[in-house]
Structures are given as C-alpha cells and as structure tokens.
Design a protein around this motif. Structure first.
Motif, PDB file in Angstrom:
ATOM      1  N   THR A  99       0.820  -1.213   0.000  1.00 58.74           N
ATOM      2  CA  THR A  99       0.000   0.000   0.000  1.00 58.74           C
ATOM      3  C   THR A  99       0.855   1.265   0.000  1.00 58.74           C
ATOM      4  O   THR A  99       0.361   2.346   0.297  1.00 58.74           O
ATOM      5  CB  THR A  99      -0.971   0.001   1.199  1.00 58.74           C
ATOM      6  OG1 THR A  99      -0.226  -0.142   2.405  1.00 58.74           O
ATOM      7  CG2 THR A  99      -1.996  -1.112   1.072  1.00 58.74           C
ATOM      8  N   ASN A 100       2.121   1.105  -0.346  1.00 58.93           N
ATOM      9  CA  ASN A 100       3.025   2.246  -0.499  1.00 58.93           C
ATOM     10  C   ASN A 100       3.799   2.125  -1.811  1.00 58.93           C
ATOM     11  O   ASN A 100       4.991   2.402  -1.870  1.00 58.93           O
ATOM     12  CB  ASN A 100       3.978   2.334   0.700  1.00 58.93           C
ATOM     13  CG  ASN A 100       4.639   3.691   0.785  1.00 58.93           C
ATOM     14  OD1 ASN A 100       4.079   4.701   0.379  1.00 58.93           O
ATOM     15  ND2 ASN A 100       5.849   3.715   1.302  1.00 58.93           N
ATOM     16  N   GLN A 101       3.101   1.656  -2.880  1.00 54.28           N
ATOM     17  CA  GLN A 101       3.727   1.496  -4.199  1.00 54.28           C
ATOM     18  C   GLN A 101       3.527   2.801  -4.978  1.00 54.28           C
ATOM     19  O   GLN A 101       2.526   3.016  -5.638  1.00 54.28           O
ATOM     20  CB  GLN A 101       3.091   0.331  -4.951  1.00 54.28           C
ATOM     21  CG  GLN A 101       3.670   0.083  -6.331  1.00 54.28           C
ATOM     22  CD  GLN A 101       5.136  -0.297  -6.292  1.00 54.28           C
ATOM     23  OE1 GLN A 101       5.506  -1.309  -5.716  1.00 54.28           O
ATOM     24  NE2 GLN A 101       5.989   0.530  -6.893  1.00 54.28           N
ATOM     25  N   ASN A 102       4.510   3.693  -4.874  1.00 51.52           N
ATOM     26  CA  ASN A 102       4.433   5.004  -5.501  1.00 51.52           C
ATOM     27  C   ASN A 102       5.095   4.992  -6.869  1.00 51.52           C
ATOM     28  O   ASN A 102       6.031   4.219  -7.113  1.00 51.52           O
ATOM     29  CB  ASN A 102       5.088   6.053  -4.601  1.00 51.52           C
ATOM     30  CG  ASN A 102       4.431   6.118  -3.246  1.00 51.52           C
ATOM     31  OD1 ASN A 102       3.223   5.976  -3.121  1.00 51.52           O
ATOM     32  ND2 ASN A 102       5.222   6.334  -2.218  1.00 51.52           N
ATOM     33  N   PHE A 103       4.639   5.888  -7.747  1.00 49.82           N
ATOM     34  CA  PHE A 103       5.205   6.055  -9.073  1.00 49.82           C
ATOM     35  C   PHE A 103       5.460   7.537  -9.330  1.00 49.82           C
ATOM     36  O   PHE A 103       4.545   8.338  -9.181  1.00 49.82           O
ATOM     37  CB  PHE A 103       4.248   5.517 -10.157  1.00 49.82           C
ATOM     38  CG  PHE A 103       3.976   4.053 -10.040  1.00 49.82           C
ATOM     39  CD1 PHE A 103       4.842   3.126 -10.610  1.00 49.82           C
ATOM     40  CD2 PHE A 103       2.846   3.595  -9.375  1.00 49.82           C
ATOM     41  CE1 PHE A 103       4.590   1.764 -10.505  1.00 49.82           C
ATOM     42  CE2 PHE A 103       2.581   2.230  -9.275  1.00 49.82           C
ATOM     43  CZ  PHE A 103       3.458   1.314  -9.837  1.00 49.82           C
ATOM     44  N   ASP A 104       6.688   7.879  -9.683  1.00 47.58           N
ATOM     45  CA  ASP A 104       7.010   9.244 -10.080  1.00 47.58           C
ATOM     46  C   ASP A 104       7.394   9.211 -11.547  1.00 47.58           C
ATOM     47  O   ASP A 104       8.388   8.580 -11.923  1.00 47.58           O
ATOM     48  CB  ASP A 104       8.165   9.822  -9.242  1.00 47.58           C
ATOM     49  CG  ASP A 104       8.455  11.264  -9.621  1.00 47.58           C
ATOM     50  OD1 ASP A 104       7.497  12.007  -9.924  1.00 47.58           O
ATOM     51  OD2 ASP A 104       9.635  11.649  -9.616  1.00 47.58           O
ATOM     52  N   LEU A 105       6.599   9.824 -12.378  1.00 46.47           N
ATOM     53  CA  LEU A 105       6.823   9.806 -13.826  1.00 46.47           C
ATOM     54  C   LEU A 105       7.580  11.037 -14.266  1.00 46.47           C
ATOM     55  O   LEU A 105       7.418  12.096 -13.743  1.00 46.47           O
ATOM     56  CB  LEU A 105       5.490   9.730 -14.561  1.00 46.47           C
ATOM     57  CG  LEU A 105       4.537   8.615 -14.110  1.00 46.47           C
ATOM     58  CD1 LEU A 105       3.245   8.693 -14.888  1.00 46.47           C
ATOM     59  CD2 LEU A 105       5.179   7.261 -14.285  1.00 46.47           C
TER      60      LEU A 105
END
Length: 143
Positions: free
Chosen positions: A137-143
């Motif tokens: 629940t902390n799977q972040n994505f920075d594009l």
C-alpha cells in the motif's frame, strides 16, 4: 515533451466511453484465476502532484498468466490510487493522464473544440515493468 491531439465533440464522447471501459475493467469481468494483491500509493509527475483538472488512470496488466491476460484499471484521484485486485506476477503498469487545453473555435465550422494534452512523459508511454508478489500500500510512481 507532451503530445497533443484534437478533440471534437464526437471525440469527447469517445474519450468518456474509454474512461467508462477502464472503470468496467476495474470493477469486474475478471474470471481469471490469477492471484491478486492490494496495491495503493501516489502518482506524481516529476515529483509534483498531478494537476487537479486532469483525468488520470493507472492500469496493471499481467500477460504471462498461463496465456490469459489479467488486468485492472483504477482511477488516480488527488494523486492517489487504490487497486485491491491487482494481478500478481510480472506486470506492466501503464498510465493515462490527460487534461483539456483551452477551448477554441473552428474558423471553418464555428464549433468549439479543445486539444487533449497528454501529461505522461514519452519515456513512460509503453509502461513500466513491476514484479508484484503481494500487498503493497506504499507502491508510488514518479513519472
């Protein structure tokens, strides 16, 4: 650099239907026996929040599940997504983040239209690989 596309009133309807199709995918139609995991987190663009006037979705696709394609698509709201039924395994994560440009009037027809601006950087246009083995629940994505 972001891409641009002409959107006419007819294309607005198509775009809305595409969004509905993504939501239907997220809600169900999965008779797949692929194990799932709960993923959630933030999506940012260059470390900055997604603009509030953007329409944003994240899609998780596992194409290697015994010849079956397992996928789920969920909205990104306020820079956050929550995907409780994400397929496990080697998946590809794709993003749809767009917003309308300024309204214009066609000199030829007098109809109003807007350009749709794609906010996903070109290098992420084919998606990102991700190995999903369980809940995160902390799977972040920075594009």
């Amino acid at each position: 650099m972001c891409g641009r596309a002409l959107i006419t009133p007819a294309r607005r309807g198509i775009r809305g239907m595409w969004a509905i199709a993504l939501l239907v995918t997220a809600v169900g139609c999965s008779g797949s026996s692929v194990p799932t995991a709960h993923l959630a987190g933030k999506v940012t663009l260059g470390g900055k929040p997604i603009p509030s006037d953007a329409e944003a979705f994240i899609m998780f696709v596992n194409s290697s599940a015994e010849g079956k394609e397992a996928k789920v698509s969920v909205p990104i709201a306020n820079g956050q997504y929550d995907s409780p039924d994400t397929p496990q395994g080697a998946i590809t994560v794709t993003f749809s983040i767009t917003r309308n440009g300024p309204t214009k009037t066609s000199a030829r027809t007098g109809e109003q239209y807007s350009d749709v601006i794609n906010l996903v950087p070109a290098k992420y246009s084919t998606g990102l690989p991700l190995q999903v083995t369980g809940d995160n629940t902390n799977q972040n994505f920075d594009l």
